[in-house]
Motif scaffolding. Structure first.
Motif, PDB file in Angstrom:
ATOM      1  N   ASN A  76     103.900  17.764  64.274  1.00  0.00           N
ATOM      2  CA  ASN A  76     103.181  18.079  62.956  1.00  0.00           C
ATOM      3  C   ASN A  76     103.257  19.317  62.114  1.00  0.00           C
ATOM      4  O   ASN A  76     101.741  20.257  62.759  1.00  0.00           O
ATOM      5  CB  ASN A  76     101.942  17.155  63.150  1.00  0.00           C
ATOM      6  N   ASN A  77     103.338  18.936  60.768  1.00  0.00           N
ATOM      7  CA  ASN A  77     103.303  20.055  60.266  1.00  0.00           C
ATOM      8  C   ASN A  77     101.917  19.532  58.878  1.00  0.00           C
ATOM      9  O   ASN A  77     102.781  19.354  57.683  1.00  0.00           O
ATOM     10  CB  ASN A  77     104.826  20.506  60.084  1.00  0.00           C
ATOM     11  N   SER A  78     101.410  19.031  58.918  1.00  0.00           N
ATOM     12  CA  SER A  78     100.775  18.713  57.666  1.00  0.00           C
ATOM     13  C   SER A  78      99.422  17.855  58.500  1.00  0.00           C
ATOM     14  O   SER A  78      98.433  18.921  59.631  1.00  0.00           O
ATOM     15  CB  SER A  78     100.852  16.770  57.685  1.00  0.00           C
ATOM     16  N   THR A  79      97.633  17.822  57.628  1.00  0.00           N
ATOM     17  CA  THR A  79      96.302  17.555  58.016  1.00  0.00           C
ATOM     18  C   THR A  79      96.671  16.299  58.300  1.00  0.00           C
ATOM     19  O   THR A  79      95.311  16.300  58.082  1.00  0.00           O
ATOM     20  CB  THR A  79      96.470  17.522  56.553  1.00  0.00           C
ATOM     21  N   SER A 102      96.039  13.821  61.026  1.00  0.00           N
ATOM     22  CA  SER A 102      95.808  13.721  62.454  1.00  0.00           C
ATOM     23  C   SER A 102      96.522  12.831  62.659  1.00  0.00           C
ATOM     24  O   SER A 102      96.939  11.608  62.286  1.00  0.00           O
ATOM     25  CB  SER A 102      94.594  14.043  63.000  1.00  0.00           C
ATOM     26  N   GLY A 103      97.541  12.457  63.692  1.00  0.00           N
ATOM     27  CA  GLY A 103      97.874  11.977  64.696  1.00  0.00           C
ATOM     28  C   GLY A 103      99.561  11.470  64.222  1.00  0.00           C
ATOM     29  O   GLY A 103     100.485  11.022  64.528  1.00  0.00           O
ATOM     30  N   LEU A 104     100.328  12.071  62.932  1.00  0.00           N
ATOM     31  CA  LEU A 104     101.890  12.398  63.154  1.00  0.00           C
ATOM     32  C   LEU A 104     102.745  12.271  63.840  1.00  0.00           C
ATOM     33  O   LEU A 104     103.243  11.751  63.783  1.00  0.00           O
ATOM     34  CB  LEU A 104     101.596  13.006  61.486  1.00  0.00           C
ATOM     35  N   ILE A 151     110.174  18.392  62.737  1.00  0.00           N
ATOM     36  CA  ILE A 151     109.037  18.728  62.092  1.00  0.00           C
ATOM     37  C   ILE A 151     108.880  17.702  61.185  1.00  0.00           C
ATOM     38  O   ILE A 151     109.322  17.908  60.138  1.00  0.00           O
ATOM     39  CB  ILE A 151     109.131  20.339  61.419  1.00  0.00           C
ATOM     40  N   VAL A 152     107.420  17.030  61.245  1.00  0.00           N
ATOM     41  CA  VAL A 152     107.176  15.258  60.597  1.00  0.00           C
ATOM     42  C   VAL A 152     105.814  16.437  59.500  1.00  0.00           C
ATOM     43  O   VAL A 152     105.548  17.511  59.948  1.00  0.00           O
ATOM     44  CB  VAL A 152     106.889  14.830  61.036  1.00  0.00           C
ATOM     45  N   THR A 153     106.259  16.513  58.040  1.00  0.00           N
ATOM     46  CA  THR A 153     105.556  16.376  57.190  1.00  0.00           C
ATOM     47  C   THR A 153     104.402  14.956  56.644  1.00  0.00           C
ATOM     48  O   THR A 153     105.152  14.086  56.607  1.00  0.00           O
ATOM     49  CB  THR A 153     105.794  16.948  55.893  1.00  0.00           C
ATOM     50  N   ARG A 154     103.862  15.248  55.865  1.00  0.00           N
ATOM     51  CA  ARG A 154     102.728  14.138  55.086  1.00  0.00           C
ATOM     52  C   ARG A 154     103.847  12.996  54.355  1.00  0.00           C
ATOM     53  O   ARG A 154     103.798  12.238  53.999  1.00  0.00           O
ATOM     54  CB  ARG A 154     102.058  14.928  54.067  1.00  0.00           C
ATOM     55  N   THR A 175     103.820  17.965  69.411  1.00  0.00           N
ATOM     56  CA  THR A 175     102.231  18.994  69.275  1.00  0.00           C
ATOM     57  C   THR A 175     102.457  19.382  67.676  1.00  0.00           C
ATOM     58  O   THR A 175     102.724  18.451  66.566  1.00  0.00           O
ATOM     59  CB  THR A 175     103.100  20.450  69.698  1.00  0.00           C
ATOM     60  N   ASN A 176     101.386  20.162  67.241  1.00  0.00           N
ATOM     61  CA  ASN A 176     101.266  20.959  66.012  1.00  0.00           C
ATOM     62  C   ASN A 176     102.201  21.546  65.186  1.00  0.00           C
ATOM     63  O   ASN A 176     102.648  22.087  67.297  1.00  0.00           O
ATOM     64  CB  ASN A 176      99.741  21.081  66.289  1.00  0.00           C
TER      65      ASN A 176
END
Length: 192
Positions: free
Chosen positions: A106-109, A111-113, A184-187, A132-133
């Protein structure tokens, strides 16, 4: 969910086009590939009808016309050629996805993405080994990373097509990570 993603629809369309092209190619193989071949194939049956009438008077003429249509044996071998390309295309496409384990970061703000993305990927038949983040920089868009020169690239492309992700070779910060795809997921991650 609002329905299938444009990438998934596009992938299905490409598979459809490939199947149609394969069928056309196989039909052209069976007919000689041109209209002239089709006319030549049509000519022997017409000739075989005419000699079939005198065939009752001369038994030597009967086998020749009956063997002329036998070049239908070539189409008999063509269906054998038809089955392998179509059968080979389907397993290759389906076998790519489940073989590569995914690590989701997760590379966003949000939570849980990473866990949400992992659940989407698992529903699509992918194996997820870790979530993980990723705090070591800002990734501009959701991306799947692969090791260049490995089978990971084909799997990465398939995953990207299914979920609308960007595909890139691994960058310096993740180059030495263990084998498998890194997502790597973002918003902007939409999911399935």
């Amino acid at each position: 969910m609002s329905g299938p993603s444009p990438a998934r629809i596009g992938g299905i369309g490409l598979i459809g086009v490939a199947v149609v092209a394969a069928v056309i190619g196989l039909v052209s193989l069976g007919t000689g590939g041109s209209d002239e071949g089709a006319d030549a194939t049509a000519a022997p049956p017409t000739e075989s009808v005419a000699p079939a009438t005198p065939a009752t008077s001369n038994p030597n003429e009967v086998p020749l016309p009956s063997f002329a249509p036998t070049p239908a044996a070539a189409p008999t071998t063509t269906p054998a050629a038809v089955a392998p390309p179509v059968a080979a295309a389907v397993p290759d496409a389906g076998s790519v996805a489940p073989t590569m384990p995914l690590r989701i970061y997760n590379n966003s703000t949000i939570s849980g993405l990473a866990a949400t993305a992992a659940a989407d990927f698992q529903r699509g038949g992918w194996t997820v080994s870790d979530t993980t983040n990723y705090p070591d920089g800002i990734i501009p868009t959701s991306t799947v990373y692969y090791r260049p020169g490995t089978a990971e690239q084909a799997s990465a492309q398939r995953l990207a097509d299914e979920f609308g992700l960007r595909v890139e070779p691994r960058f310096q910060g993740i180059q030495d990570a263990s084998p498998g795809l890194i997502v790597i997921v973002t918003r902007d991650f939409k999911g399935a």
